[in-house]
Write an enzyme that holds these catalytic residues in place. Structure first.
Site, mmCIF file in Angstrom:
data_model
loop_
_atom_site.group_PDB
_atom_site.id
_atom_site.type_symbol
_atom_site.label_atom_id
_atom_site.label_comp_id
_atom_site.label_asym_id
_atom_site.label_seq_id
_atom_site.Cartn_x
_atom_site.Cartn_y
_atom_site.Cartn_z
ATOM 1 N N ASP A 123 0.829 -1.206 0.000
ATOM 2 C CA ASP A 123 0.000 0.000 0.000
ATOM 3 C C ASP A 123 0.865 1.258 0.000
ATOM 4 O OD1 ASP A 123 -2.338 1.464 0.136
ATOM 5 O OD2 ASP A 123 -3.102 0.512 1.967
ATOM 6 N N CYS A 124 0.273 2.397 -0.240
ATOM 7 C CA CYS A 124 1.002 3.672 -0.298
ATOM 8 C C CYS A 124 -0.052 4.784 -0.203
ATOM 9 C CB CYS A 124 1.752 3.728 -1.627
ATOM 10 S SG CYS A 124 2.423 5.319 -2.052
ATOM 11 N N ASP A 144 -10.671 2.002 -3.481
ATOM 12 C CA ASP A 144 -11.281 1.552 -2.223
ATOM 13 C C ASP A 144 -12.797 1.528 -2.363
ATOM 14 O OD1 ASP A 144 -9.018 1.065 -0.839
ATOM 15 O OD2 ASP A 144 -9.082 2.869 0.397
#
Ligand code: DGJ
Length: 734
Positions: free
Chosen positions: A476-477, A548
């Site tokens: 993730d980032c 998301d």
């Protein structure tokens, strides 16, 4: 000139002449794929120009005649069609290359020196063209790698300097193209968190249009480096000339579209030179990232299928392989879990029938436990309260339950409230004299620093060494780059303007090292949703997280747009509780990508559980077609009250048709048939509805045999309506 210009669209696609007429011994370099050609040619001053872009000719000799058909003469405008436009001499338009020489001079010119073409194999050819400045010791090699059957070209440049002192690259594009058409229609994308990939189409008018990012990490948050460009008129799925282009670079990018005084279009694509003047020492070279594009005369459908074929075969890690279905705990537990709860979830995964359990954020940090997003990031030790027996225990427990185990990391980032930050404040990207500016309470680590690269690699390496059975990584980032300043660059007396570029190079070094040691482990590229995806990163990642936002209604639109550039095998799609749609609808949409779940399985009622178990089994029976087949976007939800997409196997024996109601007005749905594509007109097919909810019956006539011709001429109606809001149909040859 004006009337000649207006007439040009009546001629076969794209003619051009430069200000300087053709040299006697002009060098003509056709760069061809199966259907297309890009032709470069020298003029009498030995400048290399683009003389043709479009459908390939039967006889390559005739490319030399192209320029004789144009009357676009303009004494003042300069040479617009340069193969790599230099700044500061004869050129007056947007440059591809801008340099400050070691003596401070800012002029560049490039003349043709030589070229060579080498065949990597029957399908892949590399043409390399050397250009040099006649005055200064700067040389550029333009590389065009063609993937013949996929009609894809990968283009990059290598800039070398043999000047005695250091030079500065002020602009250093990957690719420079030039087109002539009646008009140009650009589709680009905007977005933000949970609203990724909103398309906007505009007609390009005289002057410049720039698509860019200055966000650093999470570079694509507002805009991805991908676009569609239609010529003459907006292309449809099945008609029209269209180029799909994308830059393989996981950082700041810039694409210039400049309609010049001839109404021709110059495209310059590469790293964004914003705050990024890059030094080049004597006898060193700078290699730009690749600009990847495909062109079709038959619409966006063909173009995107070509790109998918290329991506699966040549670019995405294990692109032609397989993927695992999974159960993720993010939305089921957020940060609130312990060993007991997780053990229950492993069993739930097994009950559902998925291959793997993915443990998300929240498993680490002790001094500042990761119990929310305000602390702990950077401290990659298991949290002893939540996981007293460590990750190794979880991997084993998962195995005992019959599922594999994967884990979430965000190794490029740090919370100020962490031991890592306390120990290494100089590893963090921030302005020493200004207040910190956070996104999601965190900051990026400085990946231009080799020590930080070592640390990031170490996070993953330790996990793998301690847990050899670890089967999956979600990387993730979640923050963009503010206050772009590096303590490392300052200390090592390098330039701050290297930071944006060196960050990405540092990231690739880590990924390269990781893949050298762990070549196969599937990894998902995530960036707080779809904040980072491109074809350089996908050399190391097997899939990406598009958003998301998993509301299926939203996902239909997003996955549709992503599908112009990325095949389904690379798109992770999870069934969650987002949105108001029933479970079947949510599941059917997720089945168009790499299927996963992020729900509380124990909250499913008996019928929902039965449906989900059967859905995983059904997915396993169709995933091969979804992952490796050809995608046809048939009914566009932007223009209709429903969407329909079809994946067909390469041999056209089997197709899976996905249809969804997207409108909510009375009578919305498929009241008339629409034409299928991707079948064999001569074959006979039967249809069967898949993934029905328990105790519901199909509305289709499943004993009817149809010819492929019928289905592709008269069409088919999956009977989408308010009572049948999502429908999956298997179409099988008899
Ligand atoms: C953002 C990701 O997009 C989510 O899926 C989840 O992993 C969270 N980060 C965790 O912090």
């Amino acid at each position: 000139m004006y009337s000649a210009l207006r007439l040009s669209f009546l001629l076969p696609f794209l003619f051009l002449i430069t200000k300087n007429s053709l040299a006697q011994n002009a060098v003509t370099i056709p760069i061809e794929t199966l259907h297309n050609a890009l032709v470069l040619q020298t003029d009498k001053e030995n400048h290399l120009g683009i003389t043709y872009f479009g459908k390939k000719l039967g006889s390559a000799v005739e490319y030399q005649l192209v320029t004789s058909q144009s009357r676009q003469h303009d004494g003042n405008a300069g040479t617009y069609n340069s193969a790599y436009t230099p700044a500061g001499s004869w050129n007056v338009s947007e440059p591809a290359l801008q340099v400050t020489h070691s003596d401070g001079n800012k002029s560049m010119d490039l003349v043709y020196v030589s070229h060579k073409t080498s065949k990597e194999n029957d399908n892949v050819t590399l043409t390399s063209i050397v250009l040099k400045d006649p005055v200064y010791a700067v040389e550029v090699t333009l590389h065009y790698k063609t993937y013949i059957h996929e009609d894809v070209t990968e283009q990059w440049s290598v800039i070398k300097s043999a000047e005695k002192g250091e030079i500065t690259l002020n602009k250093y594009a990957s690719a420079n193209l030039y087109f002539i058409a009646k008009d140009y229609f650009l589709t680009h994308y905007n977005g933000t968190w949970a609203k990724e990939m909103n398309p906007e189409q505009e007609q390009l008018t005289a002057g410049m249009r720039v698509l860019d990012s200055k966000l650093g990490t999470r570079a694509n948050l507002f805009q991805p480096p991908s676009f569609q460009l239609s010529f003459d008129k907006p292309a449809t799925e099945t008609e029209g000339k269209v180029l799909l282009g994308t830059l393989g670079w996981s950082g700041n990018f810039r694409m210039d579209f400049e309609v010049d005084s001839y109404h021709n279009l110059r495209l310059i694509a590469g790293i964004n030179n914003y705050a990024s003047e890059y030094p080049l020492a004597s006898n060193k070279e700078f290699t730009t990232p690749s600009f990847i594009y495909t062109f079709s005369e038959n619409g966006k459908g063909e173009a995107s299928r070509n790109l998918h074929n290329w991506a699966r075969k040549y670019r995405i890690l294990d692109g032609e392989g397989s993927r695992m279905t999974l159960l993720n705990n993010w939305e089921a537990t957020y940060f609130g879990f312990n060993e007991e709860k997780l053990s229950g979830l492993f069993k739930d995964g097994k009950k559902l029938g998925v291959d793997l359990f993915l443990l998300d954020d929240g498993w680490f940090a002790n001094k500042y436990p990761r119990n929310n997003d305000q602390a702990g990031l950077g401290d990659w030790q298991e949290n002893v309260k939540k996981l007293p027996h460590g990750i190794g225990y979880l991997v084993k427990e998962a195995k005992n339950a019959g599922v594999k185990f994967g884990i979430w990391v965000e190794p490029e980032m740090v919370n100020p409230k962490s031991e890592l930050y306390e120990k290494h404040p100089d590893w963090v990207i921030k302005e020493p004299q200004r207040p910190e500016h956070h996104m999601r309470n965190q900051l990026p680590l400085d990946l231009s620093n080799p020590e930080v690269q070592k640390f990031v690699f170490g996070v993953l390496d330790k996990l793998f060494i301690e847990n050899p059975d670890l089967a999956y990584i979600k990387w993730d980032c979640n923050a963009i780059t503010f206050n772009a300043h590096s303590a490392y660059l300052e200390k090592s007396k390098q330039k701050q303007s290297q930071l944006y570029v060196d960050y990405v190079k540092g990231l690739y070094k880590v990924l390269e090292k990781l893949r050298a040691k762990y070549p196969k482990v599937p990894m998902m590229l995530c960036s707080g949703g779809g904040g980072r995806v491109d074809y350089e990163a996908l050399k190391y990642f097997t899939e990406f997280w598009p958003s998301d936002n998993t509301d299926p209604l939203e996902r239909i639109f997003m996955q549709w747009e992503y599908s112009y550039f990325y095949p389904a095998i690379a798109q992770s799609a999870h069934v969650t509780d987002w949105g108001k749609q029933p479970l079947k609808y949510r599941t059917d949409v997720a089945m168009m990508g790499r299927l996963g779940y992020d729900i509380v399985v124990s909250h499913l009622n008996e019928k929902d559980l039965q449906f989900s178990q059967q859905a995983v089994a059904t997915y396993n029976s169709i995933k091969d077609v979804v992952w490796h087949g050809d995608l046809y976007r048939l009914v566009d939800p932007k223009e209709n009250s429903y969407a329909s997409l079809l994946f067909s196997s390469k041999n056209k024996d089997r197709a899976i048709l996905f249809s969804y109601l997207t409108g909510n007005r009375n009578g919305d749905g498929s009241d008339t048939p629409f034409r299928l594509q991707g079948l064999d007109p001569a074959k006979k097919y039967k249809v069967k509805e898949l993934n029905l909810y328990p105790e519901t019956k199909t509305a289709l006539k499943e004993d009817q045999v149809y010819s492929g011709e019928f289905l592709m001429t008269v069409g088919f109606n999956p009977a989408v309506s308010a009572r049948r809001t999502s429908v999956i149909v298997e179409i099988s040859a008899q």
